[in-house]
Design a protein around this motif. Sequence first.
Motif, PDB file in Angstrom:
ATOM      1  N   VAL A 111       0.850  -1.196   0.000  1.00 52.70           N
ATOM      2  CA  VAL A 111       0.000   0.000   0.000  1.00 52.70           C
ATOM      3  C   VAL A 111       0.888   1.250   0.000  1.00 52.70           C
ATOM      4  CG1 VAL A 111      -1.694   1.324   1.332  1.00 52.70           C
ATOM      5  CG2 VAL A 111      -1.981  -1.151   1.073  1.00 52.70           C
ATOM      6  N   SER A 118      -1.685  -4.632  -4.260  1.00 54.27           N
ATOM      7  CA  SER A 118      -1.662  -4.762  -2.801  1.00 54.27           C
ATOM      8  C   SER A 118      -2.875  -4.107  -2.152  1.00 54.27           C
ATOM      9  CB  SER A 118      -0.383  -4.150  -2.234  1.00 54.27           C
ATOM     10  OG  SER A 118       0.720  -4.970  -2.558  1.00 54.27           O
ATOM     11  N   ILE A 119      -3.346  -3.023  -2.750  1.00 53.55           N
ATOM     12  CA  ILE A 119      -4.543  -2.358  -2.207  1.00 53.55           C
ATOM     13  C   ILE A 119      -5.741  -3.304  -2.331  1.00 53.55           C
ATOM     14  CG2 ILE A 119      -6.144  -0.418  -2.542  1.00 53.55           C
ATOM     15  CD1 ILE A 119      -3.619   1.240  -3.444  1.00 53.55           C
ATOM     16  N   THR A 122      -5.343  -6.080   0.258  1.00 52.19           N
ATOM     17  CA  THR A 122      -5.610  -5.603   1.621  1.00 52.19           C
ATOM     18  C   THR A 122      -7.110  -5.440   1.870  1.00 52.19           C
ATOM     19  OG1 THR A 122      -3.480  -4.468   1.586  1.00 52.19           O
ATOM     20  CG2 THR A 122      -5.026  -3.806   3.311  1.00 52.19           C
TER      21      THR A 122
END
Lengths: 142, 137
Positions: A111, A118-119, A122
């Motif tokens: 992030v 990755s966002i 997550t």
Amino acid sequence: MNIINFTPISALTGGVIIGFSVIVFFLLNGRLIGVSGIANKFVIEKNNRFDNFLFLIGLIIGPILYKFFTKQEINIVISDSFILLAFAGLLVGIGTKISGGCTSGHGISGVGRFSLRSIVATITFMTVGVLTVFLKSFLWVD
Amino acid sequence: MGRLASLISGIIFGVGLVISEMINPEKVLAFLDLFGNWDPSLAFVMIGALIVSSPLFHIIKNRRKPLFAEKFDYSNNKNINKKLIFGSALFGIGWGLGGLCPGPAISSIALLNFQSIIFVVSMFVGFYLVKSFNPSN
């Protein structure tokens, strides 16, 4: 929703320390911390094996040094169901290996470098984590 | 020197997990209990980590090389696919069940409780299972 036991100062302080650790590792060794990645590379790959080992040992030494210098006990509350913990551990191992990251690798390092991948990861594990805790409260009394 | 840096980064990270209480599964589960008795603290752990690491990352990555290694080495994988979603979802289930993710799980071995060890051993079995079914992973 009731808000309970909110400890923003210690959470923020601990977070800043974790962020600092990510930067130390990056500036000195050129790698971004993801604990699941470091842990699985330690057992699977020969590359950087000793570095990965030392990082993992550091994770364990950290709380010991904290206890030694602050003289404070570290109290945790954890399930005493070995079956649940074994199953949870297995899912965490399989899931982070397949998706290539965990709370640190995707949630902080990923992030932080604005990686869309990755966002998405997550948001997914946070949402599923919340749903799991919600369903658990229906299915059994913990 | 790189070796020492690895050890020290691990120690600092572990201390951060203790101070933020992220090492405590009860605290993590209370953070995930959004529809019950919610403890928002762990959002502040992420915010704290990001306000330090994100700007410094973007500054440091423009250096020619890190101090103790030949080059920067971090993932540039941009794939958003079923594997990413499926794996993250499995991780979310395991996280919600036990209240432990990989960092806190390994750090909590320091407390010598049998539960953390069971969790960490199972997690390593999970890594191996994926690796043995799909060697390219």
